[in-house]
Enzyme design. Structure first.
Site, PDB file in Angstrom:
ATOM      1  N   ASP A 105       0.815  -1.204   0.000  1.00 50.43           N
ATOM      2  CA  ASP A 105       0.000   0.000   0.000  1.00 50.43           C
ATOM      3  C   ASP A 105       0.855   1.263   0.000  1.00 50.43           C
ATOM      4  OD1 ASP A 105       0.934  -0.496   2.569  1.00 50.43           O
ATOM      5  OD2 ASP A 105      -1.021  -0.404   3.542  1.00 50.43           O
ATOM      6  N   ASP A 108       6.978   3.880   3.471  1.00 46.86           N
ATOM      7  CA  ASP A 108       7.184   4.881   4.524  1.00 46.86           C
ATOM      8  C   ASP A 108       8.677   4.924   4.868  1.00 46.86           C
ATOM      9  OD1 ASP A 108       6.851   6.659   6.588  1.00 46.86           O
ATOM     10  OD2 ASP A 108       5.762   5.303   7.895  1.00 46.86           O
ATOM     11  N   PHE A 157       0.203  10.632   8.323  1.00 46.11           N
ATOM     12  CA  PHE A 157      -0.411   9.320   8.523  1.00 46.11           C
ATOM     13  C   PHE A 157      -1.769   9.301   7.823  1.00 46.11           C
ATOM     14  CE2 PHE A 157      -2.726   5.943  10.605  1.00 46.11           C
ATOM     15  CZ  PHE A 157      -1.784   4.930  10.611  1.00 46.11           C
ATOM     16  N   ARG A 170     -10.277   0.995   7.018  1.00 44.31           N
ATOM     17  CA  ARG A 170      -9.815   0.334   5.788  1.00 44.31           C
ATOM     18  C   ARG A 170     -10.853   0.463   4.677  1.00 44.31           C
ATOM     19  NH1 ARG A 170      -5.133  -2.560   6.900  1.00 44.31           N
ATOM     20  NH2 ARG A 170      -5.035  -3.624   8.893  1.00 44.31           N
TER      21      ARG A 170
HETATM   22  P1  5GP Z   1       7.624   1.034   6.375  1.00 44.69           P
HETATM   23  O1  5GP Z   1       8.182  -0.332   6.684  1.00 44.69           O
HETATM   24  O2  5GP Z   1       7.941   1.500   4.974  1.00 44.69           O
HETATM   25  O3  5GP Z   1       7.997   2.047   7.384  1.00 44.69           O
HETATM   26  O4  5GP Z   1       6.079   0.926   6.553  1.00 44.69           O
HETATM   27  C1  5GP Z   1       5.321   0.284   5.658  1.00 44.69           C
HETATM   28  C2  5GP Z   1       4.017  -0.181   6.258  1.00 44.69           C
HETATM   29  O5  5GP Z   1       3.580   0.629   7.354  1.00 44.69           O
HETATM   30  C3  5GP Z   1       2.965  -0.046   5.196  1.00 44.69           C
HETATM   31  O6  5GP Z   1       2.868  -1.247   4.486  1.00 44.69           O
HETATM   32  C4  5GP Z   1       1.742   0.274   5.989  1.00 44.69           C
HETATM   33  O7  5GP Z   1       1.103  -0.924   6.346  1.00 44.69           O
HETATM   34  C5  5GP Z   1       2.238   0.966   7.216  1.00 44.69           C
HETATM   35  N1  5GP Z   1       2.122   2.426   7.061  1.00 44.69           N
HETATM   36  C6  5GP Z   1       3.104   3.296   6.752  1.00 44.69           C
HETATM   37  N2  5GP Z   1       2.647   4.553   6.681  1.00 44.69           N
HETATM   38  C7  5GP Z   1       1.321   4.461   6.933  1.00 44.69           C
HETATM   39  C8  5GP Z   1       0.264   5.435   6.988  1.00 44.69           C
HETATM   40  O8  5GP Z   1       0.417   6.646   6.763  1.00 44.69           O
HETATM   41  N3  5GP Z   1      -0.974   4.958   7.291  1.00 44.69           N
HETATM   42  C9  5GP Z   1      -1.226   3.637   7.526  1.00 44.69           C
HETATM   43  N4  5GP Z   1      -2.472   3.292   7.805  1.00 44.69           N
HETATM   44  N5  5GP Z   1      -0.258   2.703   7.482  1.00 44.69           N
HETATM   45  C10 5GP Z   1       0.995   3.113   7.193  1.00 44.69           C
HETATM   46 MG    MG Z   2       1.340  -2.567   4.881  1.00 48.41          MG
END
Ligand code: 5GP
Ligand code: MG
Length: 180
Positions: A105, A108, A157, A170
C-alpha cells in the site's frame, strides 16, 4: 452505493478521492500489462493494507497471474514504526525463476519492503519489481527501488482504501487524514 458518511466524518481532509485512485490504478495496470507482456506474473501482496489496491489493480491486468499473500508488519497498531519486521513466509510457494511483482500500500521508512525484497531475492527469482500505491516523501531509512508508484504524498499518517488506524478505516473508498 452508500456515501459512508459515518466513517468519512472522522476525516480531517481527503487527500485522494476514489475517482483519482481509480484513474491512477488503471494507468498502473496498463503499464504493468505492457511491461510483463508474454509473462506470468507472481504477485506477492502484503496484507492487509494492500487488499483493495491489489484487488482493483489485478482485475485490470490481462495476463496470467499467480497470487501470493503475505503478512508482514513494522507497525503494531499505532502511527509509529516499531523498527522491526515480522514476515509470515508462505509454505510451499516456488519463487525461483519466476517474475515477481511485490505490491504494498505505502512506502514509509522502507523497512518492510527492504526486508521483503531481500528475502525474495534470496529465492533467486528471474526478476523482482516493486509497486506501491503511495510513496511518502520523507527521508528513507532503507532504500527501496520502486518500479511502479501511484502517488507521492506528504509525510502524514493516512487511512482508507485498505489502510487502517487501529484496525479501522480500511473500508473508506478514498484516502485521507484523520482528525487530530
Ligand atoms: P515502512 O516499513 O515503509 O515504514 O512501513 C510500511 C508499512 O507501514 C505499510 O505497508 C503500511 O502498512 C504501514 N504504514 C506506513 N505509513 C502508513 C500510513 O500513513 N498509514 C497507515 N495506515 N499505514 C501506514
Ligand atoms: Mg502494509
Amino acid at each position: 452505493m452508500s456515501p459512508l458518511t459515518g466513517v468519512l466524518s472522522d476525516l480531517d481532509r481527503v487527500l485522494l478521492s476514489a475517482d483519482e485512485i481509480r484513474a491512477r490504478v488503471t494507468q498502473m495496470a496498463q503499464q504493468i500489462e505492457t511491461d510483463y507482456d508474454g509473462k506470468v506474473i507472481t504477485v506477492v501482496v502484503l496484507m492487509d493494507g494492500a487488499l483493495f489496491f491489489v484487488s482493483d489493480l489485478l482485475r485490470q491486468i490481462d495476463l496470467p497471474i499467480r497470487l501470493v499473500t503475505l503478512g508482514a508488519s513494522s507497525y503494531h497498531g499505532g502511527t509509529q514504526s516499531s523498527g522491526q519486521v515480522k514476515i509470515n513466509w508462505p509454505a510451499g510457494v516456488d519463487f525461483a525463476g519466476h517474475d515477481i511483482l511485490l505490491l504494498d500500500d505505502i512506502l514509509d521508512t522502507g523497512l518492510t519492503l527492504a526486508a521483503l525484497r531481500e528475502r525474495l531475492l534470496a529465492e533467486n527469482p528471474a526478476t523482482l519489481r516493486t509497486a506501491v500505491l503511495l510513496d511518502k516523501k520523507r527521508p528513507r531509512e532503507h532504500e527501496v527501488p520502486l518500479d511502479y508508484c501511484g502517488f507521492e504524498i506528504e509525510d502524514l499518517f493516512v487511512v482508507g482504501y485498505g489502510m487502517d488506524y487501529q484496525g479501522r478505516f480500511r473500508n473508506l473508498p478514498c484516502i485521507g487524514i484523520l482528525k487530530p
